[in-house]
Design an enzyme around this catalytic site. Structure first.
Site, PDB file in Angstrom:
ATOM      1  N   LYS A 134      26.975  -5.843  43.257  1.00  0.00           N
ATOM      2  CA  LYS A 134      27.084  -6.633  42.533  1.00  0.00           C
ATOM      3  C   LYS A 134      26.415  -8.337  42.867  1.00  0.00           C
ATOM      4  CE  LYS A 134      30.377 -10.098  40.836  1.00  0.00           C
ATOM      5  NZ  LYS A 134      31.501 -10.899  41.701  1.00  0.00           N
ATOM      6  N   ASP A 152      32.593  -7.339  37.759  1.00  0.00           N
ATOM      7  CA  ASP A 152      33.544  -8.080  38.527  1.00  0.00           C
ATOM      8  C   ASP A 152      35.594  -7.908  38.048  1.00  0.00           C
ATOM      9  OD1 ASP A 152      33.711  -9.642  36.437  1.00  0.00           O
ATOM     10  OD2 ASP A 152      33.213 -11.221  37.258  1.00  0.00           O
TER      11      ASP A 152
END
Length: 224
Positions: A134, A152
């Site tokens: 991420k 997310d």
């Protein structure tokens, strides 16, 4: 979260290309240039900010880095500040001790192996301490302008609720975004979805009455 996700996956199908295109056309009309909410001044401070944001809010990270980045905006300056100095600045952030160690290790690697320049490849970024997929995707997208997708919890929730990107985990949702969202929207896609998930398609009480895509969304439990 797992039970809710299983429910969503069982109830929601993947939306078709034209519906998704219309959704993102509306997002673009509302906010043509969406921005991430983590304060940074260069690629290095962006990597640090995103690494610090794990299990923390952007607001909390920005408060901690407000006084940190003016004195430590390069790997060399961060190393000069030292572990104790960095720890003092970020002690209000969750998991701050481990994060401080990771930032110091990351800074040393950047100096030793990358001539203090943040690399522009996912593999190189993910090799840095404290940097996962991420974080790497955020840096590649925001700084290097690559159409990467930083998934997310907001995107995972919104993607499955709406039918935009259906998947059981972040990797599956990331692939669904890449496969189903039109190319012209790929660069800003994750920012639009994060902001929509954070402020409209909330976890406990989505604000469906103020949602610009509620007529297209497949979520059956809309609060109007």
């Amino acid at each position: 979260m797992k039970d809710a996700l299983r429910h969503m996956l069982g109830m929601v199908k993947q939306l078709d290309y034209h519906t998704i295109s219309e959704m993102f056309r509306r997002f673009e009309d509302l906010e043509p240039e969406p921005k991430g909410e983590l304060d940074h001044t260069n690629a290095y401070t962006l990597v640090v900010a995103v690494a610090l944001s794990a299990q923390a809010t952007d607001v909390g990270v920005n408060k901690a880095t407000k006084n940190l980045f003016p004195i430590a905006d390069t790997p060399e300056k961060m190393l000069a500040l030292g572990l104790d100095g960095l720890t003092e600045h970020i002690k209000t952030i969750g998991l701050f001790r481990q994060k401080a160690k990771n930032v110091m290790k990351m800074s040393q690697i950047l100096v030793d192996d990358y001539n203090s320049v943040v690399p522009s490849s996912r593999a190189a970024l993910e090799s840095l301490p404290g940097v996962g997929r991420k974080t790497a995707n955020v840096v590649l997208n925001m700084w290097f302008k690559q159409p990467t997708q930083a998934v997310d919890t907001h995107i995972l929730r919104f993607g499955n609720r709406s039918g935009v990107a259906v998947g059981k985990d972040v990797v599956a949702v990331e692939r669904a975004i890449e496969d189903h969202i039109p190319a012209e929207y790929q660069h800003h896609a994750h920012h639009w979805m994060i902001l929509h998930g954070r402020y409209v398609c909330k976890a406990r009480k989505p604000v469906c009455g103020n949602c610009i895509i509620r007529d297209l969304c497949l979520f059956e439990e809309k609060e109007l």
